[in-house]
Design a protein around this motif. Structure first.
Motif, short mmCIF file in Angstrom:
data_model
loop_
_atom_site.label_atom_id
_atom_site.label_comp_id
_atom_site.label_asym_id
_atom_site.label_seq_id
_atom_site.Cartn_x
_atom_site.Cartn_y
_atom_site.Cartn_z
N VAL A 1 0.85 -1.18 0.00
CA VAL A 1 0.00 0.00 0.00
C VAL A 1 0.89 1.24 0.00
O VAL A 1 1.79 1.37 0.84
CB VAL A 1 -0.93 -0.01 1.23
CG1 VAL A 1 -1.74 1.27 1.29
CG2 VAL A 1 -1.85 -1.23 1.19
N LEU B 1 -4.43 -4.33 2.65
CA LEU B 1 -4.82 -3.25 3.56
C LEU B 1 -4.77 -3.64 5.04
O LEU B 1 -4.79 -2.77 5.90
CB LEU B 1 -6.23 -2.77 3.21
CG LEU B 1 -6.37 -1.98 1.91
CD1 LEU B 1 -7.84 -1.81 1.54
CD2 LEU B 1 -5.67 -0.63 2.02
N LEU C 1 -2.10 -1.96 7.27
CA LEU C 1 -2.42 -0.54 7.42
C LEU C 1 -3.51 -0.37 8.46
O LEU C 1 -3.44 0.51 9.32
CB LEU C 1 -2.85 0.05 6.08
CG LEU C 1 -3.30 1.51 6.11
CD1 LEU C 1 -2.15 2.43 6.52
CD2 LEU C 1 -3.88 1.92 4.74
N TRP D 1 -12.30 -1.46 2.32
CA TRP D 1 -11.80 -1.07 3.65
C TRP D 1 -12.62 -1.70 4.78
O TRP D 1 -12.18 -1.75 5.92
CB TRP D 1 -11.79 0.45 3.76
CG TRP D 1 -11.20 1.01 5.01
CD1 TRP D 1 -11.81 1.88 5.89
CD2 TRP D 1 -9.88 0.79 5.55
NE1 TRP D 1 -10.95 2.20 6.92
CE2 TRP D 1 -9.75 1.55 6.72
CE3 TRP D 1 -8.80 0.02 5.14
CZ2 TRP D 1 -8.60 1.56 7.50
CZ3 TRP D 1 -7.64 0.04 5.91
CH2 TRP D 1 -7.56 0.81 7.07
N VAL E 1 -8.66 6.45 3.62
CA VAL E 1 -9.30 5.45 4.47
C VAL E 1 -9.26 5.95 5.91
O VAL E 1 -8.28 6.57 6.34
CB VAL E 1 -8.68 4.06 4.32
CG1 VAL E 1 -8.95 3.51 2.92
CG2 VAL E 1 -7.19 4.07 4.60
#
Length: 194
Positions: free
Chosen positions: A4, A56, A59, A99, A165
């Motif tokens: 990412v 993701l 993160l 997300w 996000v």
């Protein structure tokens, strides 16, 4: 998928002492973290976008940990949470839906297994777009005292090929909660609702 690509991160903490009523001895704190990342699917329709959810996950965990740190480092003070995404104009709202799992499960993991669904919102917009991220209690979605929303946005994000996000956490009930319903002290903790 590549790692990412993060352009910037914003973390904010708001302390609410009162809203015209009696002053709280301990303020209600509301924290948000926004990561502006490259959208690998911007500009074209891609059928299989789910692999990006796996990318993701780290993160999400990092953002959830930073929120807890911003609120003092003790995850037990967190009683409310939510998540969201703003997708840049060359993306689609479905990219923001990626997300849901990484953001939600990351917060549950960092908070020790919260039971309630993590409320969410998403939209497509350009730089400066604002997003109202809903908040509910971490263990029981029916606790009205914790219903809230935190507005987030950045003046230069998301750019057309980016996504912003978002994760949010709060430390308790709204400062002058008096709308009734299930009280946090009466949560049974069986199903994430009550």
């Amino acid at each position: 998928m590549p790692d990412v690509e993060i352009r910037k991160i914003l973390t904010t903490v708001e302390e609410v002492f009162h809203e015209g009523g009696p002053r709280a001895n301990v303020p209600y704190r509301r924290a948000a973290i926004v990561a502006v990342i490259a959208n690998p699917y911007a500009g074209e329709y891609v059928e299989d976008i789910q692999p990006f959810m796996e990318d993701l996950k780290p993160l999400g965990v990092m953002m959830a940990q930073r929120l807890v740190e911003a609120l003092g480092g003790d995850s037990s003070v967190v009683e409310g949470y939510g998540k969201g995404a703003i997708v840049g104009l060359e993306g689609e709202v479905e990219h923001g839906a990626l997300w849901h799992a990484p953001g939600g499960y990351a917060m549950r993991e960092v908070l020790g297994g919260s039971k309630a669904i993590v409320p969410s919102t998403k939209k497509v917009g350009g730089p400066g777009t604002r997003l109202d991220v809903p908040v509910t209690h971490t263990d029981a979605s029916y606790v009205r005292s914790h219903f809230d929303a935190i507005e987030v946005g950045l003046n230069d994000a998301p750019r057309a090929r980016e996504m912003a996000v978002v994760l949010v956490m709060t430390t308790g009930a709204r400062v002058h909660d008096r709308a009734g319903g299930l009280a946090a002290k009466d949560i049974k903790g069986e199903d994430g609702l009550r």
